[in-house]
Design a protein around this motif. Structure first.
Motif, PDB file in Angstrom:
ATOM      1  N   ALA A  98       0.850  -1.188   0.000  1.00  7.59           N
ATOM      2  CA  ALA A  98       0.000   0.000   0.000  1.00  7.59           C
ATOM      3  C   ALA A  98       0.886   1.238   0.000  1.00  7.59           C
ATOM      4  N   THR A  99       0.309   2.337  -0.465  1.00 13.08           N
ATOM      5  CA  THR A  99       0.997   3.624  -0.409  1.00 13.08           C
ATOM      6  C   THR A  99       0.064   4.657   0.192  1.00 13.08           C
ATOM      7  N   LEU A 100       0.648   5.578   0.931  1.00 12.87           N
ATOM      8  CA  LEU A 100      -0.092   6.695   1.509  1.00 12.87           C
ATOM      9  C   LEU A 100       0.665   7.977   1.202  1.00 12.87           C
ATOM     10  N   ARG A 101      -0.058   9.044   0.955  1.00 12.01           N
ATOM     11  CA  ARG A 101       0.554  10.356   0.737  1.00 12.01           C
ATOM     12  C   ARG A 101       0.458  11.170   2.016  1.00 12.01           C
ATOM     13  N   LYS A 102       1.545  11.879   2.334  1.00 12.80           N
ATOM     14  CA  LYS A 102       1.523  12.792   3.478  1.00 12.80           C
ATOM     15  C   LYS A 102       0.788  14.049   3.082  1.00 12.80           C
ATOM     16  N   PRO A 103       0.093  14.693   3.970  1.00 13.25           N
ATOM     17  CA  PRO A 103      -0.077  14.312   5.361  1.00 13.25           C
ATOM     18  C   PRO A 103      -1.018  13.110   5.485  1.00 13.25           C
ATOM     19  N   VAL A 104      -0.677  12.215   6.387  1.00 16.32           N
ATOM     20  CA  VAL A 104      -1.422  10.973   6.571  1.00 16.32           C
ATOM     21  C   VAL A 104      -2.425  11.145   7.709  1.00 16.32           C
ATOM     22  N   ASP A 105      -3.661  10.805   7.435  1.00 22.16           N
ATOM     23  CA  ASP A 105      -4.669  10.753   8.484  1.00 22.16           C
ATOM     24  C   ASP A 105      -4.358   9.523   9.323  1.00 22.16           C
ATOM     25  N   ILE A 106      -4.220   9.695  10.624  1.00 21.61           N
ATOM     26  CA  ILE A 106      -3.798   8.603  11.495  1.00 21.61           C
ATOM     27  C   ILE A 106      -4.775   7.431  11.454  1.00 21.61           C
ATOM     28  N   GLU A 107      -6.048   7.722  11.300  1.00 21.85           N
ATOM     29  CA  GLU A 107      -7.037   6.643  11.194  1.00 21.85           C
ATOM     30  C   GLU A 107      -6.840   5.855   9.900  1.00 21.85           C
ATOM     31  N   ASP A 108      -6.475   6.546   8.816  1.00 22.36           N
ATOM     32  CA  ASP A 108      -6.171   5.851   7.556  1.00 22.36           C
ATOM     33  C   ASP A 108      -4.966   4.932   7.731  1.00 22.36           C
ATOM     34  N   LEU A 109      -3.946   5.397   8.443  1.00 23.86           N
ATOM     35  CA  LEU A 109      -2.754   4.580   8.663  1.00 23.86           C
ATOM     36  C   LEU A 109      -3.109   3.289   9.394  1.00 23.86           C
ATOM     37  N   VAL A 110      -3.899   3.398  10.451  1.00 25.67           N
ATOM     38  CA  VAL A 110      -4.294   2.202  11.210  1.00 25.67           C
ATOM     39  C   VAL A 110      -5.128   1.269  10.335  1.00 25.67           C
ATOM     40  N   GLN A 111      -6.066   1.809   9.583  1.00 30.96           N
ATOM     41  CA  GLN A 111      -6.904   0.975   8.717  1.00 30.96           C
ATOM     42  C   GLN A 111      -6.086   0.288   7.635  1.00 30.96           C
ATOM     43  N   VAL A 112      -5.125   1.005   7.057  1.00 28.79           N
ATOM     44  CA  VAL A 112      -4.264   0.414   6.033  1.00 28.79           C
ATOM     45  C   VAL A 112      -3.439  -0.719   6.646  1.00 28.79           C
ATOM     46  N   CYS A 113      -2.873  -0.489   7.827  1.00 26.54           N
ATOM     47  CA  CYS A 113      -2.079  -1.535   8.481  1.00 26.54           C
ATOM     48  C   CYS A 113      -2.929  -2.772   8.765  1.00 26.54           C
ATOM     49  N   GLU A 114      -4.129  -2.571   9.235  1.00 27.14           N
ATOM     50  CA  GLU A 114      -5.014  -3.702   9.514  1.00 27.14           C
ATOM     51  C   GLU A 114      -5.379  -4.442   8.227  1.00 27.14           C
ATOM     52  N   ALA A 115      -5.688  -3.703   7.181  1.00 22.73           N
ATOM     53  CA  ALA A 115      -6.041  -4.326   5.899  1.00 22.73           C
ATOM     54  C   ALA A 115      -4.873  -5.114   5.329  1.00 22.73           C
ATOM     55  N   VAL A 116      -3.682  -4.539   5.383  1.00 22.93           N
ATOM     56  CA  VAL A 116      -2.494  -5.227   4.881  1.00 22.93           C
ATOM     57  C   VAL A 116      -2.225  -6.474   5.712  1.00 22.93           C
ATOM     58  N   GLY A 117      -2.384  -6.366   7.018  1.00 20.26           N
ATOM     59  CA  GLY A 117      -2.170  -7.515   7.901  1.00 20.26           C
ATOM     60  C   GLY A 117      -3.130  -8.664   7.624  1.00 20.26           C
ATOM     61  N   ARG A 118      -4.373  -8.348   7.354  1.00 25.32           N
ATOM     62  CA  ARG A 118      -5.362  -9.398   7.056  1.00 25.32           C
ATOM     63  C   ARG A 118      -5.071 -10.103   5.741  1.00 25.32           C
ATOM     64  N   ASN A 119      -4.446  -9.400   4.809  1.00 23.12           N
ATOM     65  CA  ASN A 119      -4.216  -9.953   3.473  1.00 23.12           C
ATOM     66  C   ASN A 119      -2.765 -10.352   3.231  1.00 23.12           C
ATOM     67  N   GLU A 120      -1.966 -10.510   4.285  1.00 21.78           N
ATOM     68  CA  GLU A 120      -0.536 -10.682   4.095  1.00 21.78           C
ATOM     69  C   GLU A 120      -0.148 -11.935   3.330  1.00 21.78           C
ATOM     70  N   ARG A 121      -1.004 -12.907   3.235  1.00 23.32           N
ATOM     71  CA  ARG A 121      -0.638 -14.132   2.536  1.00 23.32           C
ATOM     72  C   ARG A 121      -1.159 -14.167   1.097  1.00 23.32           C
ATOM     73  N   HIS A 122      -1.813 -13.113   0.670  1.00 24.73           N
ATOM     74  CA  HIS A 122      -2.335 -13.082  -0.695  1.00 24.73           C
ATOM     75  C   HIS A 122      -1.241 -12.763  -1.699  1.00 24.73           C
ATOM     76  N   VAL A 123      -1.359 -13.343  -2.863  1.00 23.14           N
ATOM     77  CA  VAL A 123      -0.436 -13.041  -3.953  1.00 23.14           C
ATOM     78  C   VAL A 123      -0.751 -11.647  -4.470  1.00 23.14           C
ATOM     79  N   PRO A 124       0.261 -10.795  -4.694  1.00 22.45           N
ATOM     80  CA  PRO A 124      -0.007  -9.443  -5.187  1.00 22.45           C
ATOM     81  C   PRO A 124      -0.741  -9.453  -6.525  1.00 22.45           C
TER      82      PRO A 124
END
Length: 137
Positions: A98-124
Motif C-alpha cells: 500500500a501507499t499513503l501520501r503525506k499528510p497521513v490521516d492517522i485513522e487511515d494509517l491504522v486501517q491500512v495496516c489492519e487491511a495489509v495484515g489481514r491480506n498478508e498471505r495473498h499473492v499481489p
C-alpha cells in the motif's frame, strides 16, 4: 503484528508508534535507512511503514530487504513527494502492499495496516486506488 516504523520526523514516528501500539501491534521505530537495515537483519518484521525519503535520500532498498528476512513481510510506503506515481512505487518492489501520501490521516494509517495484515498471505494482484490510499490486492 510486528511493525517496523521507518520515519525521520520524530513527531510522526512517535505518533504512529503510539497509535499502532494502542492498536495491539509490537512496534519498533527507526529514523534512518541504516537503522532499518540493522533492525530487519535482526528481526523478521511482519510490516514496515516506510517513509520513502529519509534525510533527503530514497530508502526503497528497505522494502526489498524486508522480504529477504520474511517473505511474507509487507511494506506500506508513506511519502510527501509526488516524484513517483503510486503505480511506479508498486513496481519497484513486490513487498509494497500500500501507499499513503503525506499528510497521513492517522485513522487511515491504522486501517491500512489492519487491511495489509489481514491480506498478508495473498499473492499481489493489480492496484486498487481509492480515497487517497492505494492498495495492491
Amino acid at each position: 503484528m510486528d511493525v517496523l516504523v521507518v520515519e525521520d520526523d520524530p513527531n510522526l514516528a512517535f505518533l504512529w508508534g503510539e497509535v499502532l501500539e494502542n492498536a495491539g501491534h509490537d512496534v519498533r521505530i527507526v529514523d534512518t535507512e541504516t537503522a532499518a537495515v540493522t533492525s530487519l537483519q535482526k528481526t523478521p518484521h511482519d510490516l514496515v511503514i516506510l517513509d520513502l525519503c529519509l534525510h533527503g535520500k530514497k530508502a526503497l532498498g528497505v522494502a526489498t530487504l524486508a522480504t529477504y528476512r520474511n517473505p511474507l513481510c509487507k511494506v506500506v510506503i508513506v511519502s510527501g513527494s509526488a516524484e513517483y506515481s503510486r503505480r511506479t512505487l508498486f513496481a519497484m518492489s513486490p513487498a509494497v502492499a500500500a501507499t499513503l501520501r503525506k499528510p497521513v490521516d492517522i485513522e487511515d494509517l491504522v486501517q491500512v495496516c489492519e487491511a495489509v495484515g489481514r491480506n498478508e498471505r495473498h499473492v499481489p494482484l493489480p492496484v486498487l486506488e481509492a480515497s487517497g490510499v492505494a492498495f495492491r490486492q
